[in-house]
Design a protein around this motif. Sequence first.
Motif, PDB file in Angstrom:
ATOM      1  N   SER A 203       0.837  -1.196   0.000  1.00 42.80           N
ATOM      2  CA  SER A 203       0.000   0.000   0.000  1.00 42.80           C
ATOM      3  C   SER A 203       0.876   1.253   0.000  1.00 42.80           C
ATOM      4  O   SER A 203       2.023   1.217   0.456  1.00 42.80           O
ATOM      5  N   VAL A 204       0.323   2.343  -0.498  1.00 43.65           N
ATOM      6  CA  VAL A 204       0.994   3.637  -0.438  1.00 43.65           C
ATOM      7  C   VAL A 204      -0.012   4.668   0.052  1.00 43.65           C
ATOM      8  O   VAL A 204      -1.056   4.876  -0.583  1.00 43.65           O
ATOM      9  N   MET A 205       0.292   5.289   1.199  1.00 41.16           N
ATOM     10  CA  MET A 205      -0.549   6.370   1.717  1.00 41.16           C
ATOM     11  C   MET A 205       0.168   7.697   1.475  1.00 41.16           C
ATOM     12  O   MET A 205       1.246   7.933   2.016  1.00 41.16           O
ATOM     13  N   ALA A 206      -0.438   8.537   0.646  1.00 44.14           N
ATOM     14  CA  ALA A 206       0.205   9.770   0.195  1.00 44.14           C
ATOM     15  C   ALA A 206      -0.531  10.999   0.704  1.00 44.14           C
ATOM     16  O   ALA A 206      -1.759  10.991   0.850  1.00 44.14           O
ATOM     17  N   THR A 207       0.241  12.051   0.925  1.00 46.60           N
ATOM     18  CA  THR A 207      -0.324  13.361   1.257  1.00 46.60           C
ATOM     19  C   THR A 207       0.119  14.338   0.179  1.00 46.60           C
ATOM     20  O   THR A 207       1.160  14.987   0.306  1.00 46.60           O
ATOM     21  N   PRO A 208      -0.631  14.446  -0.917  1.00 45.90           N
ATOM     22  CA  PRO A 208      -0.214  15.322  -2.011  1.00 45.90           C
ATOM     23  C   PRO A 208      -0.458  16.792  -1.681  1.00 45.90           C
ATOM     24  O   PRO A 208      -1.473  17.149  -1.079  1.00 45.90           O
TER      25      PRO A 208
END
Length: 290
Positions: A230-235
């Motif tokens: 999984s990848v949790m991103a804060t763009p």
Amino acid sequence: MQFVLSTSFSSVADLKELAKTADSCGWEAMSFSDHVVNPQTIKTPYPYTENGERRWQAFTDWPDPWVMIGALASITKNLKFTNNIFVLPMRNPFLVAKAISTAAIISDNRVIPAIGVGWSKDEFELLQQDFHTRGKRADEMVEIMRLLWTGELVEYQGKHYQFDALEMNPAPSAYIPIWVGGISEAAMRRAARIADGWVTDLQSSAEILSCVQRIQQYRKEYGRENLPFSVMATPSDAFTIDGYKRLEDGGVSHILTQPWPFYYGDTQELAKKIDGIKRYADDYIAELNT
């Protein structure tokens, strides 16, 4: 695409209502940041701002994440709980393993610990943990926690931690995934080597996608490219459906965000935060999950 509600800088008094609202509106998870104390003066510059200043004000609430998760799990049904980020090597591995496994049991396996090695030498010194070995110790701590979570008799002989046969129970009834956060080379390699996911800092979409590509290459090097990840991103720049879809196409599975600034700015009013959670669910979550 799944959406995770960031609780950073929120009052503890608001968290029950925020959790219940997110749970009822289809948010995937709620995330907690981590500081044990907030020194008036820091010796180590904050690494994620240009001037080294912290992003938060003095006297901001920093609840213990696992105590908070245990409490909120009891009033929610589907909402998962994670971190951005829990500073693992600042703690004792046995106490962390016990706290996380207890939270997993209470929540019916709705926890995803997301760990990092930290930046605040001040806090490490206060908690009597070695700052300079934190990366190597974090690697061993992950191995130790996974052993302890089996509930079987286990032993461990590492460089930094050693123990003879023992067991820790009650054990969680399902596998606990571990995500690793950080944008340094070491952090991205650690995520690729030992973790089930990676957590970004506040970055542009281009930076996020570039990091994801590098991590995926590292996973191939480690022979782990076929395992779930999984990848949790804060763009910092993707605030549209199309922007989120481009991130999803590039390997991002979760977006970490606070929704109320989209509608009300940096408000501290609970009613506006609740409305923001609901409106964001209608505007983005429903659209991207149809």
